[in-house]
Write a protein that holds these residues in place. Structure first.
Motif, short mmCIF file in Angstrom:
data_model
loop_
_atom_site.label_atom_id
_atom_site.label_comp_id
_atom_site.label_asym_id
_atom_site.label_seq_id
_atom_site.Cartn_x
_atom_site.Cartn_y
_atom_site.Cartn_z
N GLU A 14 17.38 10.00 -17.26
CA GLU A 14 18.05 11.19 -17.81
C GLU A 14 18.99 11.83 -16.80
N GLY A 15 19.04 11.26 -15.60
CA GLY A 15 19.85 11.88 -14.55
C GLY A 15 19.00 12.85 -13.74
N LYS A 16 17.70 12.53 -13.63
CA LYS A 16 16.79 13.39 -12.85
C LYS A 16 17.26 13.49 -11.40
N GLY A 17 17.82 12.35 -10.89
CA GLY A 17 18.23 12.30 -9.49
C GLY A 17 19.15 13.46 -9.13
N LYS A 18 20.09 13.75 -10.02
CA LYS A 18 21.07 14.80 -9.76
C LYS A 18 20.38 16.19 -9.74
N ILE A 19 19.55 16.45 -10.73
CA ILE A 19 18.87 17.75 -10.81
C ILE A 19 17.90 17.89 -9.63
N ILE A 20 17.19 16.80 -9.36
CA ILE A 20 16.24 16.79 -8.23
C ILE A 20 16.99 17.06 -6.94
N ASP A 21 18.16 16.44 -6.80
CA ASP A 21 18.93 16.60 -5.57
C ASP A 21 19.41 18.05 -5.41
N ILE A 22 19.83 18.66 -6.52
CA ILE A 22 20.28 20.06 -6.45
C ILE A 22 19.10 20.94 -6.00
N LEU A 23 17.94 20.71 -6.58
CA LEU A 23 16.78 21.53 -6.23
C LEU A 23 16.23 21.16 -4.86
N ALA A 24 16.36 19.85 -4.50
CA ALA A 24 15.86 19.41 -3.19
C ALA A 24 16.62 20.10 -2.06
N SER A 25 17.89 20.43 -2.34
CA SER A 25 18.68 21.08 -1.28
C SER A 25 18.12 22.47 -0.97
N GLN A 26 17.35 23.04 -1.93
CA GLN A 26 16.76 24.36 -1.69
C GLN A 26 15.29 24.27 -1.32
N ALA A 27 14.70 23.07 -1.48
CA ALA A 27 13.26 22.93 -1.26
C ALA A 27 12.92 22.65 0.20
N GLU A 28 11.74 23.13 0.60
CA GLU A 28 11.27 22.82 1.96
C GLU A 28 10.35 21.61 1.94
N VAL A 29 9.79 21.36 0.77
CA VAL A 29 8.89 20.20 0.61
C VAL A 29 9.25 19.51 -0.71
N ASN A 37 8.34 1.62 -7.13
CA ASN A 37 9.77 1.29 -7.05
C ASN A 37 10.29 0.75 -8.37
N ASN A 38 9.59 1.03 -9.46
CA ASN A 38 10.17 0.84 -10.80
C ASN A 38 11.18 1.95 -11.07
N ALA A 39 11.06 3.05 -10.36
CA ALA A 39 11.99 4.18 -10.51
C ALA A 39 13.27 3.90 -9.72
N GLY A 40 14.33 4.56 -10.12
CA GLY A 40 15.57 4.43 -9.36
C GLY A 40 16.35 5.72 -9.46
N HIS A 41 16.55 6.35 -8.33
CA HIS A 41 17.33 7.59 -8.30
C HIS A 41 18.64 7.33 -7.57
N THR A 42 19.74 7.62 -8.22
CA THR A 42 21.02 7.52 -7.52
C THR A 42 21.42 8.93 -7.11
N VAL A 43 21.61 9.12 -5.83
CA VAL A 43 22.01 10.44 -5.35
C VAL A 43 23.32 10.29 -4.58
N VAL A 44 24.30 11.12 -4.95
CA VAL A 44 25.58 11.08 -4.23
C VAL A 44 25.62 12.31 -3.34
N ASN A 45 25.74 12.06 -2.03
CA ASN A 45 25.72 13.17 -1.08
C ASN A 45 26.86 12.99 -0.10
N VAL A 48 28.69 9.82 -0.21
CA VAL A 48 27.95 8.56 0.01
C VAL A 48 26.90 8.43 -1.10
N THR A 49 26.81 7.21 -1.68
CA THR A 49 25.84 6.98 -2.75
C THR A 49 24.57 6.37 -2.16
N TYR A 50 23.43 6.98 -2.49
CA TYR A 50 22.14 6.47 -2.05
C TYR A 50 21.35 6.05 -3.28
N LYS A 51 20.80 4.85 -3.24
CA LYS A 51 19.94 4.41 -4.35
C LYS A 51 18.53 4.37 -3.81
#
Ligand code: IMP
Length: 425
Positions: A14-29, A37-45, A48-51
């Motif tokens: 659903e594009g969790k990677g993007k939402i997770i990444d936005i919230l991860a930038s504010q999270a301490e943990v 590793n059946n999951a796959g999150h693409t994060v662009v930071n 740079v693209t990280y899979k």
């Protein structure tokens, strides 16, 4: 500061990677609590693209504690590959920890995943063949190998030899496959254990400490609600609990520690693998959605099946997860498709209309979607950053989604970049 869960509400991707990444930038943990590793999150930071498949996306932030909980199944080979990929890009992994209770994906699990899928023939599940199901099977059979075992060579040798002998028997005598050289596997994985040892720590304790210190914690979901072993489209599901309740079990924290639960959805529906999909579009519009939305799997590259937004599924997710808000991604993909359809209920073969997602596939199979037509839009919305900037048809679409799902849409994704989001909450 609150602790949040981010969960998938449909069939994953659903594009969790993007939402997770936005919230991860504010999270301490950042904590992962199930799947592997059946999951796959693409994060662009920073361009740079990280899979990422196993390592939590918080790893891109140098001070964020990244935890892999007891409920995760970890493939050491894949984990080490991710470590190396991060090292090459100068991303520190010093704050990364794995719970000693997490189960290890062994090579026979991967082999058995493939063999059992082959044996099922046309009735296969369409797994990612990463050994996920067989690893969870051993966990519940109580013969699995845990991270604690892997990093203690004597314990590991004994357990791997015992379970490996049984797996070889199953592989050769049931499936006619080739046996593993157990000594070779044990020495290879003992080396992996040495690399992983410094990362092993009690994630339940670390998360609880962080909670007591008032730190911001984000629990990142993998897979999604309809892939849940109980509340998904069984048997076309994964073998863990990707719902919000699974987060507590898989990371070893109590439900009272959670302040906010966000469900990520696409403005339409997709699924990989087999199984029923009531709003599936096997036509030109479905093809358009796949191409415009880039709907090809991160983990396997498989083309995703596509269809209209299904409010029956979302209502199921709102209830099962106790959602506080929906992050609705990829609204931009719907631009230029003409009028849009939204599934509001299902009509069973006997003509009965139901508003809830059925428990059994047999019931779901006979269900036809009941559609409502909503006005479409042609504008490019990728530059919109506030709700007010959206065309009226988009606003109406969102409002209708909120009414049908009985949950506020807190975030709206209007493009792939992290900045292409409207945050209302
Ligand atoms: P497994 O998790 O590899 O056993 O696969 C079981 C089902 O879950 C298959 O239909 C997979 O395609 C699906 N699946 C597993 N992980 C993901 C994911 O992260 N996104 C979407 N589908 C997934």
């Amino acid at each position: 500061m609150p602790s949040s869960i981010v969960i998938g509400t449909q069939w994953g991707d659903e594009g969790k990677g993007k939402i997770i990444d936005i919230l991860a930038s504010q999270a301490e943990v950042v904590v992962r609590s199930q799947g592997g590793n059946n999951a796959g999150h693409t994060v662009v930071n920073n361009g740079v693209t990280y899979k990422l498949h196993l390592i939590p996306s918080g790893i891109l932030y140098p001070d964020t504690l990244c935890l892999i909980g007891a409920g995760v199944v970890l493939d050491p080979k894949n984990f080490i590959e991710e470590l190396e990929m991060l090292k090459e890009r100068n991303i520190s992994t010093k704050n990364l920890k794995i719970d000693p209770r997490a189960h290890v994906v062994m090579p026979w699990h991967i082999e058995l995943d493939g063999l059992s899928e082959e044996f099922r023939g046309n009735s296969d599940i369409g797994t990612t063949k990463r050994g996920i199901g067989p690893t969870y099977m051993d966990k519940y059979e109580r013969c699995g190998i845990r991270m604690y075992d892997l990093i203690h060579p004597e314990v590991f040798k004994e357990k791997a030899m015992a379970t490996g002998k049984l797996k070889n028997k199953i592989i050769t005598e049931v499936y006619g496959g080739e046996a593993f050289d157990l000594d070779a596997v044990i020495s290879e994985y003992t080396e992996y254990g040495k690399i992983l040892a410094p990362f092993v720590d009690d994630v339940s304790v670390l998360t609880y400490q962080a909670h007591k210190e008032g730190k911001t914690i984000m629990f990142e979901g993998a897979q999604a609600t309809l892939l849940d072993i109980d509340f998904g489209t069984y048997p076309f599901v994964t073998s863990s609990h990707p719902v919000s309740g699974g987060v507590c079990v898989g990371s070893g924290v109590g439900p009272k520690m959670i302040d906010r639960i966000i469900g990520v959805a696409k403005a339409y529906t997709t699924r990989v693998g087999k199984g029923p999909f009531p709003t599936e579009l096997n036509d030109e519009i479905g093809e358009k959605i796949r191409n415009i939305g880039g709907e090809f799997g991160t983990t396997t590259g498989r083309p995703r099946r596509t269809g209209w937004f299904d409010a029956v599924i979302l209502r199921h997710s709102v209830r099962v997860n106790g959602l506080d808000g929906i992050a609705l991604n990829k609204l931009d993909t719907l631009s230029g498709l003409g009028d849009l359809k939204v599934c509001v209920a299902y009509k069973k073969a006997d003509g009965t209309v139901i508003n809830h997602f059925p428990a059994a596939l047999e019931e779901l199979d006979g269900c036809e979607p009941v559609y409502e037509t909503v006005k479409g839009f042609d504008e490019d919305i990728s530059g919109c950053r506030t709700f007010d900037e959206l065309p009226q048809a988009c606003k109406d679409y969102i409002k209708r989604v909120e009414e049908l799902c009985e949950c506020p849409v807190a975030m709206i994704g209007v493009g792939p970049d992290r900045a292409q989001i409207i945050i209302r909450d």
